[in-house]
Scaffold this motif. Structure first.
Motif, PDB file in Angstrom:
ATOM      1  N   GLN A  77     -31.248  25.275   8.147  1.00 17.40           N
ATOM      2  CA  GLN A  77     -32.210  25.162   8.994  1.00 17.40           C
ATOM      3  C   GLN A  77     -32.394  26.237  10.109  1.00 17.40           C
ATOM      4  O   GLN A  77     -33.477  26.721  10.222  1.00 17.40           O
ATOM      5  CB  GLN A  77     -32.279  23.668   9.380  1.00 17.40           C
ATOM      6  CG  GLN A  77     -33.652  23.527  10.421  1.00 17.40           C
ATOM      7  CD  GLN A  77     -34.711  23.354   9.557  1.00 17.40           C
ATOM      8  OE1 GLN A  77     -34.794  22.645   8.246  1.00 17.40           O
ATOM      9  NE2 GLN A  77     -35.879  24.017   9.852  1.00 17.40           N
ATOM     10  N   LYS A  78     -31.261  26.252  10.925  1.00 17.15           N
ATOM     11  CA  LYS A  78     -31.365  27.495  11.883  1.00 17.15           C
ATOM     12  C   LYS A  78     -31.685  28.724  11.398  1.00 17.15           C
ATOM     13  O   LYS A  78     -32.633  29.548  11.751  1.00 17.15           O
ATOM     14  CB  LYS A  78     -30.086  27.454  12.647  1.00 17.15           C
ATOM     15  CG  LYS A  78     -30.082  28.425  13.725  1.00 17.15           C
ATOM     16  CD  LYS A  78     -28.777  28.077  14.593  1.00 17.15           C
ATOM     17  CE  LYS A  78     -28.610  29.237  15.503  1.00 17.15           C
ATOM     18  NZ  LYS A  78     -27.376  29.254  16.526  1.00 17.15           N
ATOM     19  N   LEU A  79     -31.171  29.050  10.067  1.00 15.69           N
ATOM     20  CA  LEU A  79     -31.352  30.405   9.375  1.00 15.69           C
ATOM     21  C   LEU A  79     -32.861  30.432   9.157  1.00 15.69           C
ATOM     22  O   LEU A  79     -33.530  31.620   9.321  1.00 15.69           O
ATOM     23  CB  LEU A  79     -30.539  30.682   8.212  1.00 15.69           C
ATOM     24  CG  LEU A  79     -29.195  30.835   8.616  1.00 15.69           C
ATOM     25  CD1 LEU A  79     -28.249  30.563   7.089  1.00 15.69           C
ATOM     26  CD2 LEU A  79     -28.703  32.016   9.293  1.00 15.69           C
ATOM     27  N   ILE A  80     -33.497  29.507   8.596  1.00 18.42           N
ATOM     28  CA  ILE A  80     -34.800  29.590   8.085  1.00 18.42           C
ATOM     29  C   ILE A  80     -35.834  29.694   9.223  1.00 18.42           C
ATOM     30  O   ILE A  80     -36.844  30.400   9.242  1.00 18.42           O
ATOM     31  CB  ILE A  80     -35.297  28.446   7.336  1.00 18.42           C
ATOM     32  CG1 ILE A  80     -34.312  28.274   5.942  1.00 18.42           C
ATOM     33  CG2 ILE A  80     -36.720  28.118   6.928  1.00 18.42           C
ATOM     34  CD1 ILE A  80     -34.750  27.287   4.966  1.00 18.42           C
ATOM     35  N   THR A  81     -35.531  28.963  10.342  1.00 15.74           N
ATOM     36  CA  THR A  81     -36.363  28.954  11.712  1.00 15.74           C
ATOM     37  C   THR A  81     -36.370  30.281  12.112  1.00 15.74           C
ATOM     38  O   THR A  81     -37.439  30.950  12.464  1.00 15.74           O
ATOM     39  CB  THR A  81     -36.060  27.942  12.494  1.00 15.74           C
ATOM     40  OG1 THR A  81     -35.953  26.662  11.894  1.00 15.74           O
ATOM     41  CG2 THR A  81     -36.767  28.004  13.692  1.00 15.74           C
ATOM     42  N   CYS A  82     -34.865  30.570  12.295  1.00 14.44           N
ATOM     43  CA  CYS A  82     -35.254  32.188  12.973  1.00 14.44           C
ATOM     44  C   CYS A  82     -35.774  33.070  11.676  1.00 14.44           C
ATOM     45  O   CYS A  82     -36.519  34.246  12.380  1.00 14.44           O
ATOM     46  CB  CYS A  82     -33.464  32.685  12.961  1.00 14.44           C
ATOM     47  SG  CYS A  82     -33.324  34.282  13.137  1.00 14.44           S
ATOM     48  N   GLY A  83     -35.708  33.029  10.367  1.00 15.74           N
ATOM     49  CA  GLY A  83     -36.336  34.114   9.696  1.00 15.74           C
ATOM     50  C   GLY A  83     -37.854  33.890   9.918  1.00 15.74           C
ATOM     51  O   GLY A  83     -38.686  34.810   9.636  1.00 15.74           O
ATOM     52  N   GLN A  84     -38.222  32.556   9.943  1.00 12.32           N
ATOM     53  CA  GLN A  84     -39.678  32.375  10.072  1.00 12.32           C
ATOM     54  C   GLN A  84     -40.583  32.783  11.495  1.00 12.32           C
ATOM     55  O   GLN A  84     -41.369  33.613  11.268  1.00 12.32           O
ATOM     56  CB  GLN A  84     -40.168  30.923   9.946  1.00 12.32           C
ATOM     57  CG  GLN A  84     -39.890  30.308   8.454  1.00 12.32           C
ATOM     58  CD  GLN A  84     -40.252  28.919   8.505  1.00 12.32           C
ATOM     59  OE1 GLN A  84     -39.671  28.269   9.443  1.00 12.32           O
ATOM     60  NE2 GLN A  84     -40.799  28.299   7.363  1.00 12.32           N
ATOM     61  N   SER A  85     -39.473  32.827  12.398  1.00 14.93           N
ATOM     62  CA  SER A  85     -39.995  33.349  13.816  1.00 14.93           C
ATOM     63  C   SER A  85     -39.874  34.945  13.748  1.00 14.93           C
ATOM     64  O   SER A  85     -40.809  35.527  14.228  1.00 14.93           O
ATOM     65  CB  SER A  85     -39.083  32.708  14.863  1.00 14.93           C
ATOM     66  OG  SER A  85     -39.343  33.425  15.982  1.00 14.93           O
ATOM     67  N   LEU A  86     -38.964  35.406  13.020  1.00 10.92           N
ATOM     68  CA  LEU A  86     -38.988  36.820  13.257  1.00 10.92           C
ATOM     69  C   LEU A  86     -39.949  37.471  12.222  1.00 10.92           C
ATOM     70  O   LEU A  86     -40.568  38.615  12.733  1.00 10.92           O
ATOM     71  CB  LEU A  86     -37.460  37.563  12.534  1.00 10.92           C
ATOM     72  CG  LEU A  86     -36.486  37.572  13.577  1.00 10.92           C
ATOM     73  CD1 LEU A  86     -35.174  38.129  12.642  1.00 10.92           C
ATOM     74  CD2 LEU A  86     -37.058  38.524  14.498  1.00 10.92           C
ATOM     75  N   ALA A  87     -40.178  37.005  11.142  1.00  8.93           N
ATOM     76  CA  ALA A  87     -41.243  37.227  10.254  1.00  8.93           C
ATOM     77  C   ALA A  87     -42.818  37.130  10.915  1.00  8.93           C
ATOM     78  O   ALA A  87     -43.377  38.060  10.699  1.00  8.93           O
ATOM     79  CB  ALA A  87     -41.387  36.528   8.880  1.00  8.93           C
ATOM     80  N   SER A  88     -42.904  36.186  11.717  1.00  7.67           N
ATOM     81  CA  SER A  88     -44.214  35.974  12.548  1.00  7.67           C
ATOM     82  C   SER A  88     -44.306  37.098  13.414  1.00  7.67           C
ATOM     83  O   SER A  88     -45.308  37.566  13.460  1.00  7.67           O
ATOM     84  CB  SER A  88     -44.083  34.548  13.205  1.00  7.67           C
ATOM     85  OG  SER A  88     -45.393  34.335  13.655  1.00  7.67           O
TER      86      SER A  88
END
Length: 310
Positions: free
Chosen positions: A174-185
């Motif tokens: 969950q932390k990895l996906i949240t980090c990826g989504q934030s960075l992508a944004s």
């Protein structure tokens, strides 16, 4: 991922480009309030007199080298400061680079460490004497290992393990996906989420019932992984077109996928292992580091504490 402070490790062995610094400069464009600390660690055995030799000339020579390194950092910091970025400098004398990076992390508490990474030969893979691997194991904050910084961060990949077969806790995915989504944004980048699975090869299957229906066994393994992967990605609003289930060991399947999709950054997790386990097999992140043609961002679970601390 909210980046407010980046610790950038500068390579003292080259006067040429510093990929880690260039990547930090790119990130600062998207995180305008972030400050940067430049860290350089240098050592020359010819200037080390040992604990029993107090030689004023040697001390002066070491101080001259450190001053030269500080001036080099000042030159690197100038263009960043001209853009309004707050930059501080850390110059360290010592042999073990990873030790001094971890000490700086403990003292300065940055949100992110950026370090240029180089190819590691087979002997280093076996002996585990590489500072990159020490950071993967012990650094309490995310570590961005930069291979090249002349490409834009246009597509990111997140590698997850929804069945936790690599002993990673569920919360880390969950932390990895949240980090990826934030960075992508922040970066206005595309985001892929991927998961690798691999049934036991026929040659390693000793159960007679499985041998007789190996295709059925392989199908069941794929379905189990697909269901867990779809559940994880759907709960995080990942579009089906951005979900990628790969068959094979991660260090074999992911590099080809990264090259094909032109991914610029692979985000993955790492957990602490025993010293013996690490010495013999290493982490998936370590094995992937040499094979992937892109940067690698390694993230630890919440509450991770460096196991090497006293």
């Amino acid at each position: 991922m909210n980046i407010q402070h980046m610790l950038v490790v500068i390579d003292p062995t080259t006067e040429e480009a510093q990929p880690s610094l260039e990547r930090a400069r790119q990130l600062a464009t998207h995180f305008p309030h972030a400050r940067i600390t430049l860290l350089i660690c240098d050592y020359n055995s010819a200037l080390d007199g040992g604990i029993y030799l107090q030689d004023a000339a040697l001390q002066k020579a070491r101080e001259s080298l450190m001053e030269y390194r500080r001036q080099s950092l000042e030159k690197l910091a100038g263009p960043l400061r001209d853009r309004g970025i707050a930059v501080s400098l850390e110059v360290v004398w010592g042999k073990r680079l990873a030790k001094h990076i971890l000490s700086a992390v403990s003292t300065l508490r940055p949100d992110l460490v950026l370090k240029t990474t180089h190819h590691h030969n087979l002997l280093k893979r076996l002996l585990l004497s590489n500072s990159d691997w020490d950071l993967i194991r012990h650094c309490e904050v995310p570590v961005w290992l930069v291979k090249k910084a002349d490409d834009a961060l246009a597509r990111l990949g997140v590698s997850v393990d929804p069945l936790h077969e690599a002993d990673k806790p569920a919360a880390l995915d969950q932390k990895l996906i949240t980090c990826g989504q934030s960075l992508a944004s922040h970066l206005t980048a595309e985001l892929d989420v991927l998961h690798c699975y691999n049934p036991l090869p026929r040659t390693l299957v000793f159960d007679a019932s499985v041998i007789n229906d190996y295709d059925g066994y392989a199908k069941d393994v794929r379905q189990r992984h697909a269901e867990a992967f779809d559940s994880l990605t759907a709960s995080n609003a990942i579009a089906e077109t951005d979900r990628h289930l790969l068959q094979g060991y991660p260090e074999e399947a992911i590099p080809g996928y990264v090259a094909q999709r032109r991914i610029n950054l692979l985000i993955m997790g790492a957990i602490s292992r025993s010293r013996l386990d690490s010495a013999l097999i290493g982490h998936t992140a370590e094995r992937l580091l040499d094979e992937c043609p892109c940067d690698v961002l390694v993230i630890k679970p919440d509450g991770f504490v460096d196991p090497s601390k006293p």
